[in-house]
Design an enzyme around this catalytic site. Structure first.
Site, PDB file in Angstrom:
ATOM      1  N   GLY B  78     -88.619 113.037  83.893  1.00  0.00           N
ATOM      2  CA  GLY B  78     -87.391 113.595  84.449  1.00  0.00           C
ATOM      3  C   GLY B  78     -86.993 114.797  83.641  1.00  0.00           C
ATOM      4  CE1 TYR B  83     -92.392 128.342  73.585  1.00  0.00           C
ATOM      5  CE2 TYR B  83     -91.067 127.617  71.718  1.00  0.00           C
ATOM      6  CZ  TYR B  83     -92.139 128.326  72.225  1.00  0.00           C
ATOM      7  OH  TYR B  83     -92.962 129.021  71.386  1.00  0.00           O
ATOM      8  CG  PHE B 165     -87.762 113.618  67.751  1.00  0.00           C
ATOM      9  CD1 PHE B 165     -88.229 114.568  66.843  1.00  0.00           C
ATOM     10  CD2 PHE B 165     -87.999 112.276  67.479  1.00  0.00           C
ATOM     11  CE1 PHE B 165     -88.922 114.204  65.708  1.00  0.00           C
ATOM     12  CE2 PHE B 165     -88.698 111.894  66.336  1.00  0.00           C
ATOM     13  CZ  PHE B 165     -89.161 112.862  65.456  1.00  0.00           C
ATOM     14  CB  CYS B 182     -81.823 120.583  78.552  1.00  0.00           C
ATOM     15  SG  CYS B 182     -83.134 119.899  77.574  1.00  0.00           S
TER      16      CYS B 182
END
Lengths: 515, 223
Positions: B78, B83, B165, B182
């Site tokens: 999702g 980047y 992360f 995002c």
């Protein structure tokens, strides 16, 4: 019996989930462990696996839709299910229709196929309301929402008379009194005004524990400032449900923690409307206009600005004839310079001369901005944007004009990038083209001033005992009193006026800087 | 139940390779033949688009990206546009939440944020979580925009997690200009190097110390 798949609860605080994609289609065989669909919440996606084998009979909520936790999203037919089982199951659902059939999310679920059996078949031993308790994960995963309300709750006598969402209470507005909770949890909830139906219980059978209530209160504290809804006082769950049902929260009386509107309040509100018909307010208020994130951000910014920056206002009349003369002269040389170009250039010069104006108030300190970055407010198809001409200090008129025109063109084409409208240190807003004589804009934080430019008017004025005719425009300056006092603001505005009334300075200053 | 966390340092590996590695690891953990693992690595320059990605959030045309050696991948997760590139410490955490008795995704996301905040503290920086925006931000804003130092996004197969992360250490921040991270246009990307300013040792040294700070912080939290 067939099984309902419900929107799983991926975390204690999860209220709703989005269906990212269905990996199986209706009619596909399903083996235990197959990925049925992907569910998304916050920044996590879960591949949701079947915990039984059979076939995917019916998808109730389509890809892309967001529904509350516990909403039935699909029906799986087990290998052992006969056609009669299926018919009985669908009939039972048809008789006590559940939320899925009217969940207002994104794409409405497809209506259930009408079962072969007559509508009034006695419900099978395991009612759909109980089945899902066995858990979406095959483990005991209590659903946070209690069984759907029985038809009687929605007052059938009235139901037929009122149309629309109000007529039937959606399942996600359960009667709080029917929520499973421990006595202590009820006492705490009562004291704090918490609506138990908003809490996913962690006790047996999904019962709400006192600790759940405490945790919920804490999360409410934290969530408050993440809402961009300004002054609307409601719990996050209530905000979301109100959005879906298109209920104007301002019309609902809040009884929750800190006067917030809760699910319970929404329920009471909808019940009253169903009973009494639409209120006078409902007749007064019509369609809601959806706000973009950008617009919400702007609203929040403006409210914050007015609340925290003590604005005061000064204005001056500026003789526009010299500017006009310069414009005509440059036009003769084939250079296209507008009043706004000249004003931005003059503001840049004035801000360099009065560096205290190009400053901001930050956590009890006054801080000067390094660059002079001038934002120019532009209206693009009903959207206010303010592209920023960066590093105006020392740049000549033509250079600034070109930079500004490029940004405005980009804004009109909706191609502005975040960097193009960030880090302004001063704003120029011009409503002169609409004939507005004077006004005061609101300061955009962290700036401390905003210049509002009115229309160029032809006026009669008295000079040396004679009546003359000339062109004038009015400049309004809104000032953050934490940064500047009246005297400094006046000196700045007078300085700006002087530059514009001797516009050769606009050309001269560039020579000085260019040297 | 106490579960151990194994940490594997992989150096620089391509995005697709790391994806395959995670797939294998997820299946191994689910099969009970492997324990929870944190992969620490970095990627060659790559822009990834999640399933809900708005192509408008990639601000540079594909041929131009290629010319600059940046790959573009559409991925089945999702989320929006991300980047990755040199100087960014990527952590992929494959972790069985059910076995840990912690079947709470948002709790897991908060734990990732917590681990990164601990690691930043060890480097002398104050990170903070922002309720409503998953990821790690600098605690003290020095400008009108939020400064984001680490992005977070996880996937789950059953209750086994993957993805994780991306912490900007010495990342070339100008590369983020190619995307709206995002989908948050109010957010500005920052890095450990930029936040440390003049106190910053040389890039390779900083990359290594950030990696070890993260390894230590996650061992403490998940070990």
């Amino acid at each position: 019996m067939p099984r309902e798949i419900k929107m799983p609860k991926l975390s204690d605080t999860m209220e709703e989930g989005t269906i990212n994609v269905w990996r199986k289609r209706e009619g596909d065989p399903v083996k235990k462990g197959d990925v049925l669909l992907e569910v998304e919440t916050d920044k996590a996606d879960m591949e949701f696996e079947a915990y039984m084998s059979g076939s995917l009979e019916k998808i109730l909520v389509q890809t892309g839709a967001t529904v509350p936790v516990g909403t039935p999203i699909a029906i799986v037919r087990l290998e052992t299910d006969t056609d009669q089982d299926m018919a009985a199951f669908l009939a039972a659902r048809g008789q006590a229709p559940q939320a899925a059939s009217r969940a207002p999310a994104g794409s409405p679920p497809t209506p259930l196929p009408s079962p072969a059996a007559p509508a009034r078949v006695a419900p099978p031993p395991s009612t759909p309301a109980e089945a899902p308790r066995r858990g979406a994960q095959g483990k005991a995963r209590p659903t946070p929402l209690p069984a759907p309300p029985e038809p009687s709750l929605a007052q059938p006598a009235v139901r037929s008379e009122v149309a629309g969402a109000v007529s039937q209470l959606p399942f996600f507005l359960p009667d709080p009194d029917r929520v499973r909770a421990t006595p202590r949890a009820r006492i705490v909830a009562q004291e704090k005004g918490v609506d138990l139906s908003e809490i996913g219980g962690s006790g047996p059978e999904g019962a709400v524990l006192a600790s759940d209530v405490e945790r919920y209160l804490e999360s409410l504290e934290n969530q408050q400032d993440t809402l961009l809804e300004g002054d609307i006082h409601a719990t996050p769950v209530a905000v979301r449900i109100a959005e879906e049902l298109r209920v104007d929260l301002a019309r609902v009386k809040g009884t929750g923690p800190g006067g917030r509107v809760t699910k319970r309040d929404l329920r009471a509100h909808l019940e009253r409307e169903a009973r009494e018909g639409p209120s006078r307010e409902a007749e007064l208020f019509g369609d809601e206009i959806k706000l973009s994130q950008k617009r919400k951000f702007l609203i929040r910014n403006m409210v914050d600005s007015k609340k925290t920056a003590p604005h005061f206002y000064i204005s001056l009349e500026v003789d526009a004839d010299p500017m006009r003369a310069l414009r005509e002269r440059l036009r003769g040389e084939g250079r296209h310079i507008t009043y706004t170009h000249m004003i931005v250039k003059a503001a840049a010069v004035a801000l360099e001369r009065f560096p205290d104006v190009n400053a901001t108030f930050r956590s009890d300190r006054l801080v000067r901005f390094n660059p002079v970055n001038i934002a120019v407010a532009v209206d693009v198809q009903d959207e206010l944007v303010a592209p920023v001409v960066k590093n105006c200090q020392g740049r000549d008129l033509e250079d600034l004009a070109q930079a500004m025109d490029a940004l405005i063109r980009k804004a009109r084409e909706k191609k502005l990038q975040p960097d193009d409208y960030s880090d302004g240190t001063f704003t120029v807003s011009n409503l002169g083209m609409f004939g507005v004589e004077s006004f005061y804009a609101i300061i955009t934080p962290p700036q401390s001033t905003v210049l509002s430019v009115g229309a160029v008017r032809q006026v009669a004025f008295v000079e040396s005992d004679e009546i003359r005719v000339g062109r004038r425009m009015t400049f309004g300056l809104a000032v953050d009193h934490r940064v500047l006092d009246g005297v400094k603001a006046a000196q700045f505005l007078a300085g700006l006026k002087r530059i514009l009334e001797h516009p050769d300075e606009l050309l001269a200053s560039n020579a000085a800087h260019g040297a | 139940m106490v579960r151990e966390l194994k940490i594997e340092r992989l150096g620089r590996i391509p995005y697709v390779e790391a994806l395959e590695l995670q797939e294998k690891q997820v299946e191994a953990v689910r099969g009970g033949v492997a324990g929870d693992t944190l992969f620490l690595l970095e990627h060659p320059p790559v822009i990834t688009l999640g399933r809900r990605a708005d192509p408008a959030h990639v601000l540079v045309a594909t041929p131009e990206l290629r010319a600059q050696g940046v790959e573009l991948h559409t991925v089945t997760r999702g989320g929006d546009v991300t980047y990755h590139g040199p100087g960014q410490l990527v952590g992929y955490l494959v972790c069985d939440l059910a076995a840990r008795g912690a079947t709470d995704v948002s709790g897991f996301l908060r734990a990732l944020e917590g681990g990164l905040i601990d690691a930043l503290a060890a480097l002398g920086l104050r990170g903070a979580a922002r309720p409503g925006y998953t990821g790690v931000f600098m605690a003290e804003p020095a400008g009108p925009r939020l400064r984001k130092i680490a992005s977070i996004g996880v996937g789950l197969r059953g209750w086994v997690t993957y993805h994780g992360f991306a912490l900007n250490v010495t990342t070339r921040l100008s590369d983020f200009a190619a995307i709206v991270p995002c989908g948050l246009s109010q957010v500005e990307m920052t890095s450990v190097a930029r936040e440390l300013g003049s106190a910053c040792p040389c890039a390779a040294e900083l990359d290594a110390s950030a990696r070890e700070a993260v390894a230590a912080a996650f061992s403490a939290r998940f070990g």
